[in-house]
Design an enzyme around this catalytic site. Structure first.
Site, PDB file in Angstrom:
ATOM      1  N   GLU A 361       0.797  -1.234   0.000  1.00  0.00           N
ATOM      2  CA  GLU A 361       0.000   0.000   0.000  1.00  0.00           C
ATOM      3  C   GLU A 361       0.827   1.281   0.000  1.00  0.00           C
ATOM      4  OE1 GLU A 361      -3.950  -1.465   2.373  1.00  0.00           O
ATOM      5  OE2 GLU A 361      -2.202  -0.994   3.600  1.00  0.00           O
TER       6      GLU A 361
HETATM    7  C1  NGO Z   1      -3.952  -4.687   4.637  1.00  0.00           C
HETATM    8  C2  NGO Z   1      -2.975  -3.612   5.013  1.00  0.00           C
HETATM    9  C3  NGO Z   1      -2.722  -3.526   6.514  1.00  0.00           C
HETATM   10  C4  NGO Z   1      -4.041  -3.556   7.270  1.00  0.00           C
HETATM   11  C5  NGO Z   1      -4.807  -4.810   6.878  1.00  0.00           C
HETATM   12  C6  NGO Z   1      -6.126  -4.879   7.594  1.00  0.00           C
HETATM   13  C7  NGO Z   1      -1.891  -5.362   4.120  1.00  0.00           C
HETATM   14  C8  NGO Z   1      -0.843  -6.228   3.592  1.00  0.00           C
HETATM   15  N1  NGO Z   1      -1.789  -4.074   4.332  1.00  0.00           N
HETATM   16  O1  NGO Z   1      -3.084  -5.822   4.478  1.00  0.00           O
HETATM   17  O2  NGO Z   1      -2.028  -2.343   6.807  1.00  0.00           O
HETATM   18  O3  NGO Z   1      -3.788  -3.564   8.647  1.00  0.00           O
HETATM   19  O4  NGO Z   1      -5.029  -4.892   5.501  1.00  0.00           O
HETATM   20  O5  NGO Z   1      -6.892  -5.985   7.259  1.00  0.00           O
END
Ligand code: NGO
Length: 548
Positions: A361
């Protein structure tokens, strides 16, 4: 009519007397306080109203590769000890782990003794002599006869996995920490067993909410009982930095001062505490993989050191739950000094082969910058003799090494096939199947829903080798269930979200795919209810499971 009632009352009374007498006989016959050769721990008996729940050789989770039942039983006598082959301190430690699990409930004062051959009848024997190389490092053969319990492993790790099977073949009450009435009976037969995948893990996010060393150790111990072998430690995120880095101390001192919802005092692990956790995991044959998330998810670091920001201004610390807003400054050389220092210090404290660098992200970073950054990070990780693992977005870098691993999580925009095309392996954590922070049902009090609802059945019914098109066979390194903690605050919350789903992921990672199905598994899982209760686990009694 009246006569009939009196007769009924007398009958009921007689029945009650008979039951009480039978119970008394049972308790006294197996009373661990009765005279014997060793002095038991003088803890009071907490009688189990229904007596020990009988276990069968067929209730083991994860389901073993092969089970041959011979229909008899072995009863652990109060004189039992655990024998290990002499000259191997590692085996003594494994034996002691088992003794420490069995002694509180049996009160037998089981000791670990060494031997140069099979021990006398009525004992447990752990050895690597005659270990079958084809079972691999974690494989074992467990043989229970009416006289002896023997585990043979090719490597000590196999013995450690094998003793988890012994625990599960004993009555559930064995898991209590107070003295229980026996008898401690095991079904006789042979279990030949080894894992399907090399990586069977769980991740704990200690950045969104911080958890004590004791909590982390409990999580690791619970993982060990289901034969998981990788603990992924998510140590940094926007909301907090959780590990002391001596060359950048403010990361922990200032960046460790917050969590979701507000401030958090001293919410980081010292390097000594981190090493203690590493060693704790290692003694359970669990590899610890630390994660420092970058270039995004870095607000805690950016807040701790102004020079890490492109504009040279440190942002305020963050206690919300948004994602995708922070980024290390890709163009500054100090960024790479920072990354190198952090990875050098962590690598020196981490015996495992992998360093997790996050990479998810990074929405505040352009793709070109992201690719340039992660490529440099891969070089740094390798310079410190580690293999890089990152969330699947890292597959975008051109020079992705075959030794690097992409962790698949995002079901709508997967980079996992790209990783495979570049020769790297993939770790499976599809959010809609394997995220322990997803709610079981719409009304579950804890958790999130962005990837969907995951009840115990949904969490179990998928196969890591076929879930992503273009990622199969040898490209799949294994399976991991991440527990993100935006909504998870206490150890009890952790247990509620992880149990009973985690044993299912352990089975997906360990057991052969053929012959596995939910309808059979749910009954086996249901038989683990009393076991989880005895372990003090706050598990969710999902109604799709027929709990015993
Ligand atoms: C995503 C995000 C995390 C969140 C999570 C919550 C990934 C790999 N990045 O997973 O920062 O905490 O969802 O479900």
């Amino acid at each position: 009519m009246q006569k009939k009632n009196i007769f009924r009352t007398v009958l009921v009374f007689a029945l009650v007397l008979m039951i009480l007498a039978a119970n008394a006989i049972q308790v006294s016959a197996s009373n661990p306080l009765a005279p014997k050769t060793k002095t038991p721990t003088p803890t009071p008996i907490t009688p189990t109203p229904t007596g020990p729940i009988p276990t069968t050789i067929g209730n083991i989770i994860p389901m073993p590769v092969s089970i041959t039942s011979t229909g008899g039983s072995f009863v652990l006598p109060s004189t039992a000890d655990i024998y290990v082959e002499s000259g191997m301190a590692e085996l003594t430690a494994i034996g002691q782990y088992l003794a420490d699990k069995l002694n509180p409930s049996t009160g037998y004062g089981i000791q670990v003794l060494t031997t140069n051959g099979a021990p006398p009848n009525g004992n447990i024997y752990l050895t690597t002599v005659g270990g079958d190389a084809t079972l691999g490092d974690e494989g074992y053969q467990l043989t229970v006869t009416s006289n002896l319990v023997t585990v043979v492993g090719y490597k000590p790790a196999g013995l450690f996995r094998g003793i988890q099977t012994i625990r599960q073949m004993l009555p559930a009450a064995i898991e209590n920490v107070t003295l229980q009435p026996g008898p401690w009976k095991m079904a006789t037969g042979t279990v030949r067993d080894y894992p399907r995948f090399a990586w069977r893990g769980s991740m704990l996010d200690v950045a969104r909410h911080f958890f004590s060393v004791a909590d982390v150790k409990r999580y690791i111990d619970l993982m060990a009982s289901y034969k998981l072998n990788v603990f992924h430690f998510h140590l940094s995120d926007d909301q907090g930095w959780r590990i002391m880095i001596n060359s950048w101390p403010n990361l922990a001192i200032y960046g460790g001062g917050t969590q979701v919802g507000g401030t958090c005092t001293n919410c980081y692990y010292t390097q000594a505490q981190y090493s203690d956790i590493v060693a704790y995991a290692q003694s359970r044959y669990i590899t610890l993989v630390p994660e420092i998330d970058m270039p995004g998810h870095t607000n805690a670091a950016l807040a701790s050191y102004a020079e890490l920001n492109c504009n040279g201004v440190a942002p305020a610390r963050y206690t919300g739950t948004n994602v995708g807003f922070s980024s290390l400054c890709i163009s500054k050389s100090i960024t790479y000094t920072f990354v190198d220092d952090v990875i050098r210090e962590l690598a020196a404290l981490t015996p495992g082969a992998y360093m997790h660098v996050g990479g998810d992200e990074a929405s505040s970073t352009t793709t070109a910058d992201y690719v340039s950054f992660v490529s440099q990070v891969q070089t740094i990780v390798q310079a410190h003799n580690k293999q890089m693992i990152g969330w699947e977005e890292i597959a975008q870098i051109n020079g992705l090494s075959a030794s690097s691993v992409a962790q698949h999580w995002n079901t709508s925009d997967s980079f996992a096939p790209t990783a495979v095309q570049k020769g790297a392996k993939v770790l499976m954590s599809p959010a809609h199947k394997a995220y322990l922070d997803m709610k079981y049902y719409r009304k579950t009090q804890l958790g999130q829903t962005w990837a969907g609802l995951i009840n115990t059945q949904t969490g179990y019914e998928w196969d890591p080798a076929t879930i992503v098109n273009g990622v199969s066979g040898g490209s799949v390194l294994g399976v991991e269930a991440p527990l993100w903690t935006e909504t998870i605050v206490t150890m009890s919350d952790i247990e509620f979200m992880a149990y009973p789903r985690l044993p299912g992921y352990a089975e997906l990672g360990w057991s052969p795919v053929t012959g596995r199905n939910w309808n059979e598994y749910k009954v086996r899982l249901g038989s683990h209810g009393p076991r989880l209760t005895a372990m003090g686990v706050n598990f969710y009694r999902d109604t799709v499971v027929p709990w015993q």
